[in-house]
Design a protein around this motif. Structure first.
Motif, PDB file in Angstrom:
ATOM      1  N   ARG A 215       0.794  -1.234   0.000  1.00  0.00           N
ATOM      2  CA  ARG A 215       0.000   0.000   0.000  1.00  0.00           C
ATOM      3  C   ARG A 215       0.824   1.280   0.000  1.00  0.00           C
ATOM      4  O   ARG A 215       0.483   2.230  -0.717  1.00  0.00           O
ATOM      5  N   PRO A 216       1.928   1.395   0.769  1.00  0.00           N
ATOM      6  CA  PRO A 216       2.702   2.646   0.694  1.00  0.00           C
ATOM      7  C   PRO A 216       3.407   2.839  -0.649  1.00  0.00           C
ATOM      8  O   PRO A 216       3.777   3.961  -1.003  1.00  0.00           O
ATOM      9  N   ILE A 217       3.590   1.743  -1.401  1.00  0.00           N
ATOM     10  CA  ILE A 217       4.233   1.820  -2.714  1.00  0.00           C
ATOM     11  C   ILE A 217       3.208   2.186  -3.774  1.00  0.00           C
ATOM     12  O   ILE A 217       3.429   3.063  -4.601  1.00  0.00           O
ATOM     13  N   GLU A 218       2.081   1.492  -3.734  1.00  0.00           N
ATOM     14  CA  GLU A 218       0.961   1.803  -4.625  1.00  0.00           C
ATOM     15  C   GLU A 218      -0.322   1.353  -3.944  1.00  0.00           C
ATOM     16  O   GLU A 218      -0.502   0.156  -3.702  1.00  0.00           O
TER      17      GLU A 218
ATOM     18  N   ALA B 150       7.830   1.299 -12.559  1.00  0.00           N
ATOM     19  CA  ALA B 150       7.694   2.670 -12.069  1.00  0.00           C
ATOM     20  C   ALA B 150       7.635   2.738 -10.551  1.00  0.00           C
ATOM     21  O   ALA B 150       7.880   3.792  -9.957  1.00  0.00           O
ATOM     22  N   ARG B 151       7.331   1.620  -9.915  1.00  0.00           N
ATOM     23  CA  ARG B 151       7.271   1.593  -8.448  1.00  0.00           C
ATOM     24  C   ARG B 151       8.634   1.824  -7.816  1.00  0.00           C
ATOM     25  O   ARG B 151       8.722   2.219  -6.644  1.00  0.00           O
ATOM     26  N   ALA B 152       9.708   1.586  -8.544  1.00  0.00           N
ATOM     27  CA  ALA B 152      11.047   1.736  -7.981  1.00  0.00           C
ATOM     28  C   ALA B 152      11.301   3.167  -7.507  1.00  0.00           C
ATOM     29  O   ALA B 152      11.951   3.389  -6.476  1.00  0.00           O
ATOM     30  N   ALA B 153      10.797   4.138  -8.237  1.00  0.00           N
ATOM     31  CA  ALA B 153      11.003   5.534  -7.852  1.00  0.00           C
ATOM     32  C   ALA B 153      10.281   5.857  -6.553  1.00  0.00           C
ATOM     33  O   ALA B 153      10.807   6.583  -5.694  1.00  0.00           O
ATOM     34  N   VAL B 154       9.084   5.317  -6.392  1.00  0.00           N
ATOM     35  CA  VAL B 154       8.326   5.530  -5.147  1.00  0.00           C
ATOM     36  C   VAL B 154       9.065   4.901  -3.978  1.00  0.00           C
ATOM     37  O   VAL B 154       9.176   5.486  -2.893  1.00  0.00           O
TER      38      VAL B 154
ATOM     39  N   ALA C 122      12.010   6.975  -2.912  1.00  0.00           N
ATOM     40  CA  ALA C 122      11.624   8.224  -2.252  1.00  0.00           C
ATOM     41  C   ALA C 122      11.064   8.006  -0.855  1.00  0.00           C
ATOM     42  O   ALA C 122      11.132   8.903  -0.013  1.00  0.00           O
ATOM     43  N   GLN C 123      10.496   6.809  -0.616  1.00  0.00           N
ATOM     44  CA  GLN C 123       9.813   6.560   0.660  1.00  0.00           C
ATOM     45  C   GLN C 123      10.317   5.292   1.340  1.00  0.00           C
ATOM     46  O   GLN C 123       9.560   4.585   1.981  1.00  0.00           O
TER      47      GLN C 123
END
Length: 227
Positions: free
Chosen positions: A130-133, A185-189, A192-193
């Motif tokens: 959930r925090p990733i997507e 694209a989840r790698a950038a999230v 960052a977090q």
């Protein structure tokens, strides 16, 4: 609704048995994991996916299958082309899931079956992701599209089963590699977090005796036919 201790692949195989020479469409085939299993069982598998990298991986992994670039909402096949179709963890990734169900029904031959396997917005895997997507809305939209198709009579439900998929990961990084394989694209999230992602994984994952981590994802499976 049935609740059973089984895996999605077993149910898919049961639905389409006997598999030799069955024409099966894998909608949202990704890297070809399902296509490989069904091809090994003797099915004539066609996979579609919008992603070029996924299709390249699928073609390399399953040279006996056919793969084409397409979206679930616009399948490039004539009516009644397939004996069966599968949307395996794919419907919630389609921008218009209702249109994808209409298209899947269109390409099914009379008597054909459509298996839709969808993750629910619940379980420890979902909590770790959930925090990733946060897929709460898209997962709900997929279930709503199925319910609407049944209510309209576009499709009929022959079987509905909820199962739990348990996945074991050696580490947090193994989990992150798994979820990024679905969407790079989840790698950038994640970058960052990272502290938030790590904390969510630590809360959600069950530590097991071998030092790994288990995450559980409830899956709802519908076996659908023409109404």
């Amino acid at each position: 609704m049935e609740e059973r201790s089984m895996d999605a692949l077993t149910l898919i195989r049961e639905t389409f048995a006997p598999l030799p020479d069955k024409r099966i469409l894998d909608i949202g085939c990704g890297g070809g994991t399902l296509a490989k299993r069904l091809t090994e069982d003797g099915a004539a598998v066609t996979g579609i996916d919008p992603g070029a990298a996924a299709l390249a991986a699928a073609r390399a992994a399953v040279p006996a299958a056919r793969f084409e670039a397409a979206t679930g909402e616009a399948l490039p096949f004539p009516d009644a082309s397939f004996d069966g179709a599968v949307l395996l963890n794919a419907l919630h990734h389609v921008p218009d899931p209702a249109a994808a169900l209409v298209e899947a029904a269109r390409v099914l031959a009379p008597g054909g079956r459509l298996v839709v396997v969808e993750p629910l917005a619940a379980g420890s895997f979902f909590d770790a992701l959930r925090p990733i997507e946060d897929e709460t809305a898209v997962r709900a939209a997929a279930q709503e599209a199925i319910a609407a198709a049944l209510a309209r009579g576009t499709l009929a439900c022959r079987r509905e089963v909820t199962i739990e998929r348990r996945e074991r990961f050696a580490s947090l990084d193994a989990f992150l590699a798994r979820v990024c394989a679905v969407d790079p694209a989840r790698a950038a999230v994640i970058a960052a977090q990272r502290p938030i992602v790590e904390a969510a994984f630590d809360r959600a994952a069950e530590r097991v005796a071998d030092g790994g981590y288990d995450l559980i994802q409830p899956l709802r499976i519908h076996v659908l036919t023409h109404a």
